[in-house]
Design a protein around this motif. Structure first.
Motif, mmCIF file in Angstrom:
data_model
loop_
_atom_site.group_PDB
_atom_site.id
_atom_site.type_symbol
_atom_site.label_atom_id
_atom_site.label_comp_id
_atom_site.label_asym_id
_atom_site.label_seq_id
_atom_site.Cartn_x
_atom_site.Cartn_y
_atom_site.Cartn_z
ATOM 1 N N PRO A 74 0.811 -1.222 0.000
ATOM 2 C CA PRO A 74 0.000 0.000 0.000
ATOM 3 C C PRO A 74 0.848 1.278 0.000
ATOM 4 O O PRO A 74 0.504 2.270 -0.654
ATOM 5 C CB PRO A 74 -0.821 -0.106 1.293
ATOM 6 C CG PRO A 74 -0.891 -1.567 1.573
ATOM 7 C CD PRO A 74 0.438 -2.123 1.105
ATOM 8 N N ARG A 75 1.970 1.258 0.701
ATOM 9 C CA ARG A 75 2.858 2.439 0.718
ATOM 10 C C ARG A 75 3.493 2.667 -0.645
ATOM 11 O O ARG A 75 3.625 3.800 -1.106
ATOM 12 C CB ARG A 75 3.927 2.276 1.799
ATOM 13 C CG ARG A 75 3.321 2.289 3.188
ATOM 14 C CD ARG A 75 4.304 2.452 4.321
ATOM 15 N NE ARG A 75 5.659 2.076 4.069
ATOM 16 C CZ ARG A 75 6.390 1.299 4.857
ATOM 17 N NH1 ARG A 75 5.869 0.781 5.932
ATOM 18 N NH2 ARG A 75 7.632 1.025 4.571
ATOM 19 N N LYS A 128 2.222 1.807 -3.540
ATOM 20 C CA LYS A 128 1.143 2.340 -4.384
ATOM 21 C C LYS A 128 0.907 3.822 -4.081
ATOM 22 O O LYS A 128 0.807 4.645 -4.992
ATOM 23 C CB LYS A 128 -0.138 1.528 -4.160
ATOM 24 C CG LYS A 128 -1.334 2.021 -4.935
ATOM 25 C CD LYS A 128 -1.172 1.779 -6.409
ATOM 26 C CE LYS A 128 -2.432 2.161 -7.150
ATOM 27 N NZ LYS A 128 -2.246 2.136 -8.585
ATOM 28 N N ASP A 129 0.842 4.180 -2.798
ATOM 29 C CA ASP A 129 0.609 5.576 -2.396
ATOM 30 C C ASP A 129 1.736 6.507 -2.850
ATOM 31 O O ASP A 129 1.506 7.691 -3.088
ATOM 32 C CB ASP A 129 0.437 5.687 -0.879
ATOM 33 C CG ASP A 129 -0.883 5.113 -0.394
ATOM 34 O OD1 ASP A 129 -1.796 4.879 -1.236
ATOM 35 O OD2 ASP A 129 -1.006 4.876 0.827
ATOM 36 N N LEU A 130 2.944 5.975 -2.981
ATOM 37 C CA LEU A 130 4.082 6.783 -3.437
ATOM 38 C C LEU A 130 4.088 6.984 -4.952
ATOM 39 O O LEU A 130 4.913 7.716 -5.475
ATOM 40 C CB LEU A 130 5.403 6.149 -2.988
ATOM 41 C CG LEU A 130 5.696 6.221 -1.489
ATOM 42 C CD1 LEU A 130 6.900 5.347 -1.137
ATOM 43 C CD2 LEU A 130 5.945 7.663 -1.064
ATOM 44 N N GLY A 131 3.170 6.317 -5.658
ATOM 45 C CA GLY A 131 3.035 6.517 -7.096
ATOM 46 C C GLY A 131 3.805 5.538 -7.963
ATOM 47 O O GLY A 131 3.899 5.728 -9.182
ATOM 48 N N MET A 134 -3.728 -3.887 -7.437
ATOM 49 C CA MET A 134 -3.439 -2.461 -7.231
ATOM 50 C C MET A 134 -2.906 -1.812 -8.509
ATOM 51 O O MET A 134 -2.542 -0.635 -8.498
ATOM 52 C CB MET A 134 -2.403 -2.285 -6.122
ATOM 53 C CG MET A 134 -2.831 -2.741 -4.771
ATOM 54 S SD MET A 134 -1.416 -2.608 -3.639
ATOM 55 C CE MET A 134 -2.263 -2.572 -2.074
#
Length: 144
Positions: free
Chosen positions: A39-40, A42-45, A93
């Motif tokens: 998840p991190r 993915k959140d970082l792009g 994701m």
């Protein structure tokens, strides 16, 4: 369950090592990576991860580059099903997964690796000093 994402026009690759992907002083797991790290990422792009040290290796300090089994996922991080789940969740994701495959050298361990497979030092590797990587303390394949 989820197919690999379609071919990306622009890769943003996060190079990672499952075993060191934890702030705790222990070897991390595929499950930890799946639920805490993906998840991190993915959140970082990032849209792609490169998983290092996936093939079985006996010596952890080799960072996964002294491979002993080229057709087995490392058991120290969990089960093959745990790795499949990691990859499936990444795909859900939209993250492409690259597995880092080491084909240049292998463990010199003759008990559970390919070294001296037939009793000689040249079954799969160059013989003598040409077949030894001094810095990595591993064996070098003879591709001929």
């Amino acid at each position: 369950k989820h197919r690999s994402p379609k071919k990306l026009k622009s890769l943003r690759i996060y190079e990672s090592h499952v075993g060191i992907a934890s702030p705790e002083g222990k070897i991390a797991s595929y499950k930890n990576f799946t639920f805490n790290v993906l998840p991190r990422i993915k959140d970082l792009g990032y849209n792609c991860i490169q998983l290092m040290a996936v093939m079985e290796h006996a010596y952890y300090a080799s960072f996964g580059y002294q491979v002993t089994s080229f057709f087995a996922a490392s058991s120290r991080y969990g089960t093959p099903d745990d790795l499949k789940e990691l990859i499936d969740v990444a795909h859900s994701m939209g993250i492409t997964v690259l597995l880092d495959v080491v084909h240049s050298h292998a463990s010199k361990n003759s008990e559970d690796g390919l070294n001296k497979f037939d009793g000689t030092d040249s079954c799969f590797f160059h013989s003598g000093s040409r077949g030894t990587h001094r810095i990595w303390d591993s064996r070098l394949f003879d591709y001929s």
